[in-house]
Design a protein around this motif. Structure first.
Motif, PDB file in Angstrom:
ATOM      1  N   VAL A 210       0.751  -0.925   0.030  1.00  0.00           N
ATOM      2  CA  VAL A 210       0.134  -0.084  -0.188  1.00  0.00           C
ATOM      3  C   VAL A 210       0.866   1.029   0.118  1.00  0.00           C
ATOM      4  O   VAL A 210       1.995   1.340   0.520  1.00  0.00           O
ATOM      5  N   ASP A 211       0.261   2.159  -0.766  1.00  0.00           N
ATOM      6  CA  ASP A 211       0.946   3.743  -0.673  1.00  0.00           C
ATOM      7  C   ASP A 211       0.145   4.596   0.395  1.00  0.00           C
ATOM      8  O   ASP A 211      -1.205   4.678   0.137  1.00  0.00           O
ATOM      9  N   THR A 212       0.568   4.807   1.640  1.00  0.00           N
ATOM     10  CA  THR A 212      -0.363   5.629   2.654  1.00  0.00           C
ATOM     11  C   THR A 212      -0.675   6.867   2.150  1.00  0.00           C
ATOM     12  O   THR A 212      -1.578   7.399   2.811  1.00  0.00           O
ATOM     13  N   ARG A 213      -0.270   7.150   0.736  1.00  0.00           N
ATOM     14  CA  ARG A 213      -0.769   8.479   0.388  1.00  0.00           C
ATOM     15  C   ARG A 213      -2.255   8.372  -0.276  1.00  0.00           C
ATOM     16  O   ARG A 213      -2.800   9.272  -0.802  1.00  0.00           O
ATOM     17  N   ARG A 214      -2.286   7.236  -0.803  1.00  0.00           N
ATOM     18  CA  ARG A 214      -3.476   6.748  -1.785  1.00  0.00           C
ATOM     19  C   ARG A 214      -4.065   5.412  -1.128  1.00  0.00           C
ATOM     20  O   ARG A 214      -3.953   4.508  -2.112  1.00  0.00           O
ATOM     21  N   LEU A 215      -4.321   5.512  -0.078  1.00  0.00           N
ATOM     22  CA  LEU A 215      -4.947   3.934   0.582  1.00  0.00           C
ATOM     23  C   LEU A 215      -6.233   3.481  -0.305  1.00  0.00           C
ATOM     24  O   LEU A 215      -6.642   2.168  -0.530  1.00  0.00           O
ATOM     25  N   GLU A 216      -6.967   4.345  -0.939  1.00  0.00           N
ATOM     26  CA  GLU A 216      -7.938   3.915  -1.743  1.00  0.00           C
ATOM     27  C   GLU A 216      -7.800   2.978  -2.832  1.00  0.00           C
ATOM     28  O   GLU A 216      -8.517   2.356  -3.103  1.00  0.00           O
ATOM     29  N   GLU A 217      -6.558   3.201  -3.125  1.00  0.00           N
ATOM     30  CA  GLU A 217      -6.097   2.319  -4.249  1.00  0.00           C
ATOM     31  C   GLU A 217      -5.721   0.704  -3.953  1.00  0.00           C
ATOM     32  O   GLU A 217      -5.536  -0.053  -4.864  1.00  0.00           O
ATOM     33  N   CYS A 218      -5.873   0.654  -2.654  1.00  0.00           N
ATOM     34  CA  CYS A 218      -5.526  -0.717  -2.268  1.00  0.00           C
ATOM     35  C   CYS A 218      -6.865  -1.256  -1.595  1.00  0.00           C
ATOM     36  O   CYS A 218      -6.725  -2.620  -1.275  1.00  0.00           O
ATOM     37  N   TYR A 219      -7.722  -0.891  -1.634  1.00  0.00           N
ATOM     38  CA  TYR A 219      -9.156  -1.601  -1.193  1.00  0.00           C
ATOM     39  C   TYR A 219      -9.393  -2.815  -1.675  1.00  0.00           C
ATOM     40  O   TYR A 219      -9.802  -3.999  -1.437  1.00  0.00           O
ATOM     41  N   ALA A 220      -9.269  -2.820  -3.204  1.00  0.00           N
ATOM     42  CA  ALA A 220      -9.642  -3.836  -4.136  1.00  0.00           C
ATOM     43  C   ALA A 220      -8.838  -5.001  -3.866  1.00  0.00           C
ATOM     44  O   ALA A 220      -9.320  -6.336  -3.785  1.00  0.00           O
ATOM     45  N   ALA A 221      -7.417  -4.774  -3.597  1.00  0.00           N
ATOM     46  CA  ALA A 221      -6.447  -5.936  -3.383  1.00  0.00           C
ATOM     47  C   ALA A 221      -6.710  -6.578  -2.036  1.00  0.00           C
ATOM     48  O   ALA A 221      -6.862  -7.854  -1.871  1.00  0.00           O
ATOM     49  N   VAL A 222      -7.115  -6.156  -1.110  1.00  0.00           N
ATOM     50  CA  VAL A 222      -7.524  -6.384   0.275  1.00  0.00           C
ATOM     51  C   VAL A 222      -8.659  -7.131   0.223  1.00  0.00           C
ATOM     52  O   VAL A 222      -8.575  -8.337   0.614  1.00  0.00           O
ATOM     53  N   ASP A 223      -9.644  -6.690  -0.307  1.00  0.00           N
ATOM     54  CA  ASP A 223     -10.982  -7.359  -0.568  1.00  0.00           C
ATOM     55  C   ASP A 223     -10.719  -8.471  -1.317  1.00  0.00           C
ATOM     56  O   ASP A 223     -11.511  -9.587  -1.022  1.00  0.00           O
ATOM     57  N   TYR A 224      -9.880  -8.628  -2.144  1.00  0.00           N
ATOM     58  CA  TYR A 224      -9.717  -9.862  -3.197  1.00  0.00           C
ATOM     59  C   TYR A 224      -9.070 -11.245  -2.299  1.00  0.00           C
ATOM     60  O   TYR A 224      -9.649 -12.269  -2.297  1.00  0.00           O
ATOM     61  N   PHE A 225      -8.018 -10.720  -1.737  1.00  0.00           N
ATOM     62  CA  PHE A 225      -7.403 -11.862  -0.804  1.00  0.00           C
ATOM     63  C   PHE A 225      -8.350 -12.341   0.537  1.00  0.00           C
ATOM     64  O   PHE A 225      -8.272 -13.340   0.770  1.00  0.00           O
ATOM     65  N   GLU A 226      -9.061 -11.381   1.082  1.00  0.00           N
ATOM     66  CA  GLU A 226      -9.979 -11.821   1.971  1.00  0.00           C
ATOM     67  C   GLU A 226     -10.925 -12.567   1.425  1.00  0.00           C
ATOM     68  O   GLU A 226     -11.423 -13.781   1.926  1.00  0.00           O
ATOM     69  N   HIS A 227     -11.650 -12.302   0.442  1.00  0.00           N
ATOM     70  CA  HIS A 227     -12.714 -12.951  -0.320  1.00  0.00           C
ATOM     71  C   HIS A 227     -12.212 -14.441  -0.627  1.00  0.00           C
ATOM     72  O   HIS A 227     -13.171 -15.325  -0.490  1.00  0.00           O
TER      73      HIS A 227
END
Length: 201
Positions: free
Chosen positions: A119-136
């Motif tokens: 994750v880039d902490t300046r652009r956290l919204e860019e990382c939601y999809a990746a987190v959701d993918y691996f959780e799912h």
């Protein structure tokens, strides 16, 4: 006359060393978070990458504001490998970061033991999809905040809250430009994934 065996038994040959166990790790995250850099810094073979030059249209779509120096983008995958020791060799598959290449994620994650979600902490919204993918898909993962210019925009506790990841998910910081830092991040994924595989649930 007694017959003799065609071949006399010779001295016992020493056991041949077994090749390291191949372990697949996925390196994922949003656009421009440092996935290609991470794989290239640690790989013991030349990086296999499918980067393409960015057009003005692509730069506008992918919002390059925080990474204006980025002139190429991964359109399929990055691939590298690193031998951890005599027993384990990591095969690293970096995913494309843009949503329009998301159809490739299913193939790239098949057989993966775990994932490093950068994750880039300046652009956290860019990382939601990746987190959701691996959780799912129930794939163990470590969230790694890349220290751009040596610093983080937000404290790790705030990053965990913003991404809504559980306390069981390791969250670390690292610098994708430095080999030792990348090594430690990958070891976090390996140890956590092996523990999950041994003691699921």
């Amino acid at each position: 006359m007694d017959s003799k065996p065609f071949l006399e038994p010779g001295p016992e040959e020493p056991a041949r060393p077994q090749p390291p166990l191949p372990v697949k790790i996925v390196v994922a995250g949003g656009f421009g978070v440092g996935k290609t850099t991470t794989v290239s810094v640690i790989s013991e073979i030349p990086l296999l990458t499918t980067e393409a030059a960015m057009t003005e249209v692509a730069a506008a779509i992918d919002r390059t504001g925080h990474v204006p120096e980025k002139t190429t983008t991964t359109v399929a995958l990055d691939f590298g490998c690193i031998t951890i020791d005599d027993e384990i060799k990591l095969y690293l598959f970096g995913t494309p970061g843009q949503d329009r290449f998301g159809f490739m994620w299913h193939d790239l994650t098949q057989g993966a033991l775990g994932a490093l979600v950068i994750v880039d902490t300046r652009r956290l919204e860019e990382c939601y999809a990746a987190v959701d993918y691996f959780e799912h898909h129930d794939i163990p993962f470590v969230v790694a905040a890349n220290r751009f210019h040596g610093k983080l925009e937000h404290h790790l506790d705030d990053v965990r809250w913003a991404l809504a990841v559980s306390d069981e998910t390791p969250l670390i910081s690292f610098d994708a430009r430095h080999r030792r830092s990348v090594r430690d991040a990958l070891l976090s994924v390996l140890h956590m994934s092996l523990a999950k595989a041994e003691y699921p649930g």
